[in-house]
Design a protein around this motif. Structure first.
Motif, PDB file in Angstrom:
ATOM      1  N   ARG A  65       0.816  -1.220   0.000  1.00  0.00           N
ATOM      2  CA  ARG A  65       0.000   0.000   0.000  1.00  0.00           C
ATOM      3  C   ARG A  65       0.845   1.263   0.000  1.00  0.00           C
ATOM      4  NH1 ARG A  65      -3.546  -1.447   5.179  1.00  0.00           N
ATOM      5  NH2 ARG A  65      -1.417  -1.898   5.851  1.00  0.00           N
ATOM      6  N   THR A  96       0.230   3.337  -5.953  1.00  0.00           N
ATOM      7  CA  THR A  96       0.806   2.475  -4.926  1.00  0.00           C
ATOM      8  C   THR A  96       1.672   1.388  -5.557  1.00  0.00           C
ATOM      9  OG1 THR A  96      -1.064   0.937  -4.935  1.00  0.00           O
ATOM     10  CG2 THR A  96      -1.214   2.867  -3.487  1.00  0.00           C
ATOM     11  N   ASN A 127       1.405  -1.817  -4.975  1.00  0.00           N
ATOM     12  CA  ASN A 127       0.515  -2.889  -5.420  1.00  0.00           C
ATOM     13  C   ASN A 127      -0.060  -2.572  -6.798  1.00  0.00           C
ATOM     14  OD1 ASN A 127      -1.485  -5.227  -5.032  1.00  0.00           O
ATOM     15  ND2 ASN A 127      -2.860  -3.471  -5.216  1.00  0.00           N
TER      16      ASN A 127
END
Length: 432
Positions: free
Chosen positions: A352, A373, A375
């Protein structure tokens, strides 16, 4: 001319060559001046700068008077050199005089003075203006005639010489000036100026605290829990909401509520009396604009909302100031809860964590155009959500997923393959 001694002709020739050097160096010096430094010196009432600035307001006239003088002395020098050559060597001396005079003018009247003027423009241009300004008045009829003809030719091709450019700098040009200022500007000041120039490219989405990381006061909780949260928080301002951050009701400043917390009869109603109404910021707002907006409304915190009115996070004045002056912590990489350095030179990073925070903390250059982010960067690169841990590279960085859960890459080990420590630990793998 036949009655003038040869040595007198040589003296006149030398004087003409010096005059040619003066005109050549004046032209280069005037055109090589730093216009922004010149304007600063004009504002400081520097007399030399004021004279030069007046001449440069009409560059066609300045160039006209310089070239009239330069061509006149060069042609006259050529004529005298021819007379000297004929008297010394006869008709065959004309070729000798042409070759020698060309060499002398190139070295002493062109290359040398122009090089000096390019290196030291102020030392040449300011004194030269003392001569060029009255010379322009004296030769004005000739200058006007030459300029009228040349300007007429320029108008034929669509160029208006009557308007002088304002020499405005673009943002990228100003960035180059700041970057190449060298030791004139301290490194920290230079970084702050560059950060200010970058505010137009960065939006509140890039620096906001995501909704899931926001610490606030939920009015659905009991009064005791709210008081404990207020007493233990490390923040000076806290958002207040009902059940979810999408329903904000205000912002509390701990300085205003500190006395209230010591009362025995504290309740939610009294707490909310100290809260100010929420201030909303549209997503995508550039930082330079939001900085002005904070100043206008005299607020330090705003709720970032998307086009549907849903809260995406919060942005504070401190977040924007950190973009200019840098992180307030001394070592963001070591203090961040999302980035954990390893002994082998790699970093375990929370999925994150934002790309901007990673780049700022580790001085990396992960791509920032696109996902915000880590991810998001991984899933965009793989074009799918990985089901098992895998390795891949993006640019100079090697990624090894460590934990995948709830359709998210929770943690990832990342190597900077250009770092010396990482080069000793890992082997290159083909980019996926």
């Amino acid at each position: 001319m036949n009655e003038i001694p040869v040595y007198i002709l040589f003296i006149v020739l030398a004087v003409l060559i010096l005059m040619s050097a003066f005109f050549s160096s004046s032209e280069t010096g005037m055109m090589s001046l730093n216009r922004y430094r010149l304007r600063h010196m004009v504002k400081s009432k520097n007399r030399g700068a004021m004279r030069v600035d007046e001449l440069l307001n009409r560059p066609d006239r300045l160039i006209g008077v310089i070239l009239i003088g330069n061509n006149f002395v060069n042609i006259l020098a050529s004529s005298i050199a021819t007379i000297i050559a004929i008297r010394l060597w006869g008709d065959g001396g004309i070729a000798i005089a042409t070759g020698l005079l060309t060499l002398v003018i190139l070295v002493f009247a062109e290359v040398t003075p122009k090089t000096l003027a390019a290196l030291k423009p102020e030392r040449i241009a300011f004194p030269a203006s003392l001569i060029l300004k009255p010379l322009l008045v004296l030769l004005y009829p000739f200058v006007w005639l030459v300029n009228a003809i040349s300007n007429g030719l320029l108008r034929v091709v669509g160029i208006n010489t009557g308007s002088v450019g304002t020499d405005l700098l673009s943002r990228e040009e100003l960035r180059t000036i700041v970057t190449e200022s060298g030791a004139i500007l301290p490194t920290r000041h230079k970084g702050m100026m560059l950060s200010i120039l970058d505010l137009e490219e960065v939006t509140v989405d890039d620096i906001m605290i995501p909704k899931h990381e926001v610490i606030g006061i939920d009015l659905e909780e009991s009064t005791d829990d709210i008081v404990k949260s207020l007493q233990s928080t490390q923040h000076t301002r806290l958002p207040v909401y009902k059940s979810d951050l999408n329903a904000p009701v205000g912002v509390l400043h701990l300085r205003k509520i500190s006395r209230l917390l010591m009362d025995d009869d504290v309740n939610k109603a009294k707490i909310m009396q100290q809260a100010v109404e929420p201030y909303f910021v549209p997503e995508g707002t550039p930082l330079h604009m939001q900085l002005v907006n904070f100043q206008k409304v005299r607020r330090r915190m705003g709720f970032v909302v998307d086009e549907y009115g849903d809260v995406q996070g919060i942005v504070t004045l401190e977040d924007i100031l950190e973009e200019i002056v840098g992180e307030f912590t001394t070592d963001y990489a070591s203090s961040s809860q999302d980035i954990h350095p390893q002994e082998d030179g790699s970093y375990i990073i929370d999925g994150r964590a934002t790309i901007r925070d990673i780049n700022k903390a580790l001085k990396w250059h992960l791509p920032t155009k696109g996902p915000k982010t880590l991810n998001g960067l991984i899933t965009e690169h793989l074009e799918t959500i990985p089901e098992h841990n895998l390795c891949f590279t993006i640019g100079n960085y090697r990624f090894e997923t460590v934990q995948i859960k709830d359709n998210l890459v929770k943690t990832t080990r990342v190597f900077n393959m250009k770092s010396n420590k990482a080069k000793k630990r890992i082997l290159p793998i083909p980019a996926s």
